[in-house]
Every structure is written in C-alpha cells, then in structure tokens.
Design a protein around this motif. Structure first.
Motif, PDB file in Angstrom:
ATOM      1  N   ASP A 108       0.827  -1.212   0.000  1.00 53.43           N
ATOM      2  CA  ASP A 108       0.000   0.000   0.000  1.00 53.43           C
ATOM      3  C   ASP A 108       0.862   1.263   0.000  1.00 53.43           C
ATOM      4  OD1 ASP A 108      -2.319  -1.523   0.019  1.00 53.43           O
ATOM      5  OD2 ASP A 108      -2.378  -1.612   2.212  1.00 53.43           O
ATOM      6  N   THR A 109       1.949   1.245   0.753  1.00 53.02           N
ATOM      7  CA  THR A 109       2.838   2.416   0.830  1.00 53.02           C
ATOM      8  C   THR A 109       4.043   2.264  -0.091  1.00 53.02           C
ATOM      9  OG1 THR A 109       4.076   1.475   2.681  1.00 53.02           O
ATOM     10  CG2 THR A 109       2.144   2.823   3.217  1.00 53.02           C
ATOM     11  N   HIS A 110       4.182   1.063  -0.678  1.00 50.02           N
ATOM     12  CA  HIS A 110       5.323   0.769  -1.560  1.00 50.02           C
ATOM     13  C   HIS A 110       6.652   0.971  -0.837  1.00 50.02           C
ATOM     14  CE1 HIS A 110       2.517   0.506  -4.888  1.00 50.02           C
ATOM     15  NE2 HIS A 110       2.012   1.680  -4.526  1.00 50.02           N
ATOM     16  N   ASN A 111       6.686   0.581   0.420  1.00 46.94           N
ATOM     17  CA  ASN A 111       7.916   0.720   1.188  1.00 46.94           C
ATOM     18  C   ASN A 111       7.875  -0.203   2.398  1.00 46.94           C
ATOM     19  OD1 ASN A 111      10.494   1.798   1.631  1.00 46.94           O
ATOM     20  ND2 ASN A 111       9.776   3.867   1.119  1.00 46.94           N
ATOM     21  N   ILE A 112       8.970  -0.169   3.198  1.00 45.00           N
ATOM     22  CA  ILE A 112       9.070  -0.964   4.426  1.00 45.00           C
ATOM     23  C   ILE A 112       8.811  -0.035   5.616  1.00 45.00           C
ATOM     24  CG2 ILE A 112      10.593  -2.363   5.870  1.00 45.00           C
ATOM     25  CD1 ILE A 112      12.132  -3.098   3.328  1.00 45.00           C
ATOM     26  N   PRO A 113       7.818  -0.316   6.464  1.00 48.89           N
ATOM     27  CA  PRO A 113       7.515   0.575   7.594  1.00 48.89           C
ATOM     28  C   PRO A 113       8.696   0.683   8.571  1.00 48.89           C
ATOM     29  CG  PRO A 113       5.717  -0.976   7.212  1.00 48.89           C
ATOM     30  CD  PRO A 113       6.863  -1.426   6.362  1.00 48.89           C
ATOM     31  N   LYS A 114       8.808   1.831   9.220  1.00 47.62           N
ATOM     32  CA  LYS A 114       9.830   2.030  10.242  1.00 47.62           C
ATOM     33  C   LYS A 114       9.567   1.092  11.416  1.00 47.62           C
ATOM     34  CE  LYS A 114      10.605   6.932   9.255  1.00 47.62           C
ATOM     35  NZ  LYS A 114      10.563   8.302   9.821  1.00 47.62           N
ATOM     36  N   ARG A 115      10.647   0.688  12.083  1.00 45.87           N
ATOM     37  CA  ARG A 115      10.512  -0.194  13.238  1.00 45.87           C
ATOM     38  C   ARG A 115      11.440   0.270  14.346  1.00 45.87           C
ATOM     39  NH1 ARG A 115      10.248  -6.433  12.689  1.00 45.87           N
ATOM     40  NH2 ARG A 115       9.479  -5.971  14.784  1.00 45.87           N
ATOM     41  N   SER A 116      11.031   0.012  15.598  1.00 48.65           N
ATOM     42  CA  SER A 116      11.857   0.341  16.760  1.00 48.65           C
ATOM     43  C   SER A 116      11.483  -0.609  17.895  1.00 48.65           C
ATOM     44  CB  SER A 116      11.643   1.796  17.191  1.00 48.65           C
ATOM     45  OG  SER A 116      12.465   2.115  18.287  1.00 48.65           O
ATOM     46  N   TYR A 117      12.472  -1.184  18.554  1.00 46.89           N
ATOM     47  CA  TYR A 117      12.212  -2.120  19.651  1.00 46.89           C
ATOM     48  C   TYR A 117      13.459  -2.237  20.531  1.00 46.89           C
ATOM     49  CZ  TYR A 117      14.539  -5.165  16.223  1.00 46.89           C
ATOM     50  OH  TYR A 117      15.407  -5.688  15.301  1.00 46.89           O
ATOM     51  N   ILE A 118      13.274  -2.885  21.680  1.00 47.81           N
ATOM     52  CA  ILE A 118      14.381  -3.168  22.587  1.00 47.81           C
ATOM     53  C   ILE A 118      14.795  -4.625  22.410  1.00 47.81           C
ATOM     54  CG2 ILE A 118      15.153  -3.251  24.987  1.00 47.81           C
ATOM     55  CD1 ILE A 118      14.610  -0.446  23.969  1.00 47.81           C
ATOM     56  N   HIS A 119      16.078  -4.835  22.150  1.00 52.62           N
ATOM     57  CA  HIS A 119      16.601  -6.195  21.969  1.00 52.62           C
ATOM     58  C   HIS A 119      17.474  -6.561  23.161  1.00 52.62           C
ATOM     59  CE1 HIS A 119      17.775  -9.811  19.901  1.00 52.62           C
ATOM     60  NE2 HIS A 119      19.050  -9.518  20.066  1.00 52.62           N
ATOM     61  N   PRO A 120      17.163  -7.666  23.856  1.00 54.49           N
ATOM     62  CA  PRO A 120      17.959  -8.053  25.016  1.00 54.49           C
ATOM     63  C   PRO A 120      19.208  -8.831  24.632  1.00 54.49           C
ATOM     64  CG  PRO A 120      16.143  -9.571  24.751  1.00 54.49           C
ATOM     65  CD  PRO A 120      16.003  -8.538  23.649  1.00 54.49           C
ATOM     66  N   PHE A 121      20.065  -9.066  25.620  1.00 53.02           N
ATOM     67  CA  PHE A 121      21.237  -9.933  25.514  1.00 53.02           C
ATOM     68  C   PHE A 121      22.367  -9.360  24.664  1.00 53.02           C
ATOM     69  CE2 PHE A 121      17.368 -12.737  25.348  1.00 53.02           C
ATOM     70  CZ  PHE A 121      17.316 -12.984  26.711  1.00 53.02           C
ATOM     71  N   LEU A 122      22.329  -8.065  24.327  1.00 53.82           N
ATOM     72  CA  LEU A 122      23.378  -7.472  23.506  1.00 53.82           C
ATOM     73  C   LEU A 122      23.786  -6.116  24.065  1.00 53.82           C
ATOM     74  CD1 LEU A 122      22.488  -8.036  19.730  1.00 53.82           C
ATOM     75  CD2 LEU A 122      24.466  -8.916  20.956  1.00 53.82           C
ATOM     76  N   THR A 123      25.023  -5.703  23.763  1.00 54.87           N
ATOM     77  CA  THR A 123      25.479  -4.347  24.027  1.00 54.87           C
ATOM     78  C   THR A 123      26.024  -3.770  22.729  1.00 54.87           C
ATOM     79  OG1 THR A 123      27.736  -5.031  24.593  1.00 54.87           O
ATOM     80  CG2 THR A 123      26.126  -4.954  26.400  1.00 54.87           C
ATOM     81  N   VAL A 124      26.049  -2.452  22.640  1.00 51.18           N
ATOM     82  CA  VAL A 124      26.591  -1.798  21.445  1.00 51.18           C
ATOM     83  C   VAL A 124      28.060  -2.163  21.259  1.00 51.18           C
ATOM     84  CG1 VAL A 124      27.253   0.447  20.505  1.00 51.18           C
ATOM     85  CG2 VAL A 124      24.935   0.097  21.369  1.00 51.18           C
ATOM     86  N   LYS A 125      28.782  -2.207  22.364  1.00 49.35           N
ATOM     87  CA  LYS A 125      30.223  -2.451  22.289  1.00 49.35           C
ATOM     88  C   LYS A 125      30.551  -3.771  21.588  1.00 49.35           C
ATOM     89  CE  LYS A 125      34.301  -2.877  25.253  1.00 49.35           C
ATOM     90  NZ  LYS A 125      34.798  -2.815  26.645  1.00 49.35           N
ATOM     91  N   GLU A 126      29.754  -4.812  21.823  1.00 49.03           N
ATOM     92  CA  GLU A 126      30.094  -6.115  21.259  1.00 49.03           C
ATOM     93  C   GLU A 126      29.688  -6.270  19.792  1.00 49.03           C
ATOM     94  OE1 GLU A 126      27.669  -9.655  22.534  1.00 49.03           O
ATOM     95  OE2 GLU A 126      26.784  -8.182  23.901  1.00 49.03           O
ATOM     96  N   ILE A 127      28.871  -5.361  19.258  1.00 43.97           N
ATOM     97  CA  ILE A 127      28.464  -5.510  17.855  1.00 43.97           C
ATOM     98  C   ILE A 127      29.194  -4.553  16.927  1.00 43.97           C
ATOM     99  CG2 ILE A 127      26.191  -6.374  18.506  1.00 43.97           C
ATOM    100  CD1 ILE A 127      25.022  -3.643  17.779  1.00 43.97           C
ATOM    101  N   VAL A 128      29.866  -3.526  17.477  1.00 39.97           N
ATOM    102  CA  VAL A 128      30.634  -2.605  16.625  1.00 39.97           C
ATOM    103  C   VAL A 128      31.744  -3.388  15.917  1.00 39.97           C
ATOM    104  CG1 VAL A 128      32.244  -0.666  16.634  1.00 39.97           C
ATOM    105  CG2 VAL A 128      30.137  -0.543  17.966  1.00 39.97           C
ATOM    106  N   GLY A 129      31.836  -3.210  14.610  1.00 44.80           N
ATOM    107  CA  GLY A 129      32.830  -3.954  13.828  1.00 44.80           C
ATOM    108  C   GLY A 129      32.261  -5.209  13.199  1.00 44.80           C
ATOM    109  N   ARG A 130      31.034  -5.529  13.511  1.00 44.47           N
ATOM    110  CA  ARG A 130      30.362  -6.663  12.857  1.00 44.47           C
ATOM    111  C   ARG A 130      29.496  -6.117  11.713  1.00 44.47           C
ATOM    112  NH1 ARG A 130      31.807 -10.691  16.216  1.00 44.47           N
ATOM    113  NH2 ARG A 130      32.077 -10.172  18.423  1.00 44.47           N
ATOM    114  N   SER A 131      28.454  -6.819  11.320  1.00 46.34           N
ATOM    115  CA  SER A 131      27.651  -6.345  10.191  1.00 46.34           C
ATOM    116  C   SER A 131      26.193  -6.753  10.367  1.00 46.34           C
ATOM    117  CB  SER A 131      28.188  -6.906   8.869  1.00 46.34           C
ATOM    118  OG  SER A 131      28.206  -8.327   8.886  1.00 46.34           O
TER     119      SER A 131
END
Length: 303
Positions: free
Chosen positions: A260-283
């Motif tokens: 209907d919008t010809h796009n992917i709706p925005k999303r936002s949520y809280i993800h447990p078991f992770l920190t920013v520090k451990e994912i920097v440098g990944r993909s």
C-alpha cells in the motif's frame, strides 16, 4: 602348674575366642561400641545429606509486568528507566533502562499491591579480550566505550534491479539491552515481501555480503540440531539458550514490504542480551531464503 589333660597352665587365657565369648568376657566394650556407632551414623548422615537444598518456587507470584529479563521495555521505561505498572514503582539500577541481571520478578509476599522484587540470577559472565593491531582496525571501529552505533545496509551493486537501503541504529539502554531503530527504503519487488535480518560476525569487505560470515551466535545455538528456530517460540521462551543472539528477525519478526505504501515501515524495539560495544565492527544483513539482499558494517557513533 599344668592343668588336667595337658591344656596348659592354670588361669591361662585361650588363644582364640569367638565374638560372643569376647563380648561376654569384656562387657566394657559396650560403651565404646555405642560411641563408634554414633560417630558412623553421624558421618553417614552428613555424607548423604545435600549441602544445599532448593525450596519449591511454585508458590511464587510473578509480576504481571515484565516478569522475565528478556521482555521488552515500554516507551516510558525507555525514556527514564522506570515503570509504574500495578501501582508499583520499579527503578532500573543503571540509567536508561531496567537492570537485566535477574532470574524473574515477583511480588513481595505474593501481594500484587506490594513492591516488585527481583530474584538473583545464576548466570556467570566471562569477558574475553581479543587483541588486534590498531592499524588493522578499520576507521569507526576503535571506540571501546561506544554507546551508540549504526549500519548503512545496502544491496550489492548489480545484483538486481530491485534494491533495499536501510539504516540501523543501535543505542545502549543498560546491561545487555539495546534499542534498535530501522528505517528502510525499497525500490522494486523481490520474490518474497518479508525478509529475515541478522547481525553477522564480520564486517563487510568491498561491498560483498558473503564476507560478513556467519550469524553472530556466541552461545553456539544450532537450529538444525534443536529442530526449531527462534521465530517458532513465544516471546517468553526466547533466550540465548535456544536463539542466536544476532537473530534480530527471530526475536522481533521479519521486515516486510507494504504494497500500500510501496515501502518498508519504520521499526523500533528493545533487543535483550546485547550491548553496542560487542556488535561494533560486525555487520547487519537482510536475507531471502535463496541469499542475501543487502548488508552493511556496524560503526560506532550516530548515523
């Protein structure tokens, strides 16, 4: 003097006596036997007794609001790290979110009108440091104290006329708790309108998605061996024991194109078991069953 019949000297003690004769002759042995019996009984009791005992938790009344650490935070909790559900005030121990180091949350004395307490967790955490020469670390990946990160996820050049370009933003919200925000644009259509997406172990090199390696999965969960995936479970059963921590779509659902919008709706949520520090440098990688649609390296900072 010799005894009659040549049995030996008069008054001499025989050389061998059976147990009954021994006890009959030496009644003073009874107190000693009683002491030994008491000692052996005590030793046997202590050896067979459990050092620690666990009482049944069946009578514990779980909190109605977020009883387990993997339940997502509400909008007001994301802003100030507190909750006021059911008339109780629940404060996080670290700014910006609730503490996640607990087994479950329950009502004090089983009274829903009383305060909410946290049962201590038995999880042991181990930190492993991997040293890498500084000149080998790509720019944007050197911030060891990163609290915010992002990834620009784009389709590989020349792979298809249809493309996806998405911005993923990651913000720390306390221990093992990050907020994920996704803004995506899609041009054209693919064979399927819903896509899985995951955090992968390695950065993307030369725009080739396959260089991202396998899914980020530090607990080494095997969907093949266990016979089900994270998306097959209800939310309260999702944990690092049965889900790949980097399986974002498995925890929170796929990204889906809206015709209907010809796009992917925005999303936002809280993800447990992770920190920013451990994912920097990944993909981050967006998938269809037959292969990768788009990918991008995770860098520290804001997009």
């Amino acid at each position: 003097m010799a005894a009659a019949g040549g049995g030996g000297p008069v008054g001499a003690t025989p050389k061998s006596r059976n147990l009954m004769r021994f006890l009959a002759v030496d009644p003073e042995i009874y107190p000693l036997m009683g002491v030994l019996l008491t000692i052996f009984t005590a030793v046997g009791y202590m050896a067979g007794r459990k050092v620690t005992s666990v009482k049944s938790e069946s009578g514990v009344r779980l909190a109605n609001h977020r009883p387990y650490p993997w339940h997502p935070l509400d909008e007001d909790e994301q802003r100030d790290g507190s909750s006021s559900k059911n008339g109780t005030q629940e404060k996080g121990r670290e700014g910006g979110g609730s503490n996640r180091d607990f087994k479950y949350r329950f009502y004090k004395y089983g009274d829903p009108n009383d305060e909410v307490l946290e049962a201590p967790s038995a999880i042991n955490k181990h930190k492993i440091n991997v040293k890498m020469p500084k000149d080998k670390i790509p720019d944007g990946m050197k911030d060891e104290d990163a609290r915010e990160a992002y990834a620009i996820v784009e389709s590989e050049i020349g792979e298809s006329e249809s493309t996806i370009c998405a911005t993923f933003q990651f913000i720390d919200y306390g221990k093992n708790n990050i907020k994920v925000s996704i803004r995506a644009e899609q041009k054209g259509r693919f064979s399927d309108d819903c896509y899985e997406y995951h955090i992968h172990e390695n950065p993307i090199k030369n725009g080739v998605c396959k260089t991202g390696g396998e899914h980020y999965n530090p607990t080494r969960v095997s969907y093949k061996n266990q016979g089900f995936k994270c998306e097959d479970l209800p939310w309260e059963e999702k944990s690092p024991d049965v889900c790949e921590i980097g399986d974002l779509s498995g925890f929170h659902g796929n990204l889906c194109y809206d015709p209907d919008t010809h796009n992917i709706p925005k999303r936002s949520y809280i993800h447990p078991f992770l920190t920013v520090k451990e994912i920097v440098g990944r993909s981050v990688m967006i998938h269809l069953p037959h292969g990768e649609l788009a990918c991008g390296t995770i860098y520290s900072g804001a997009p």
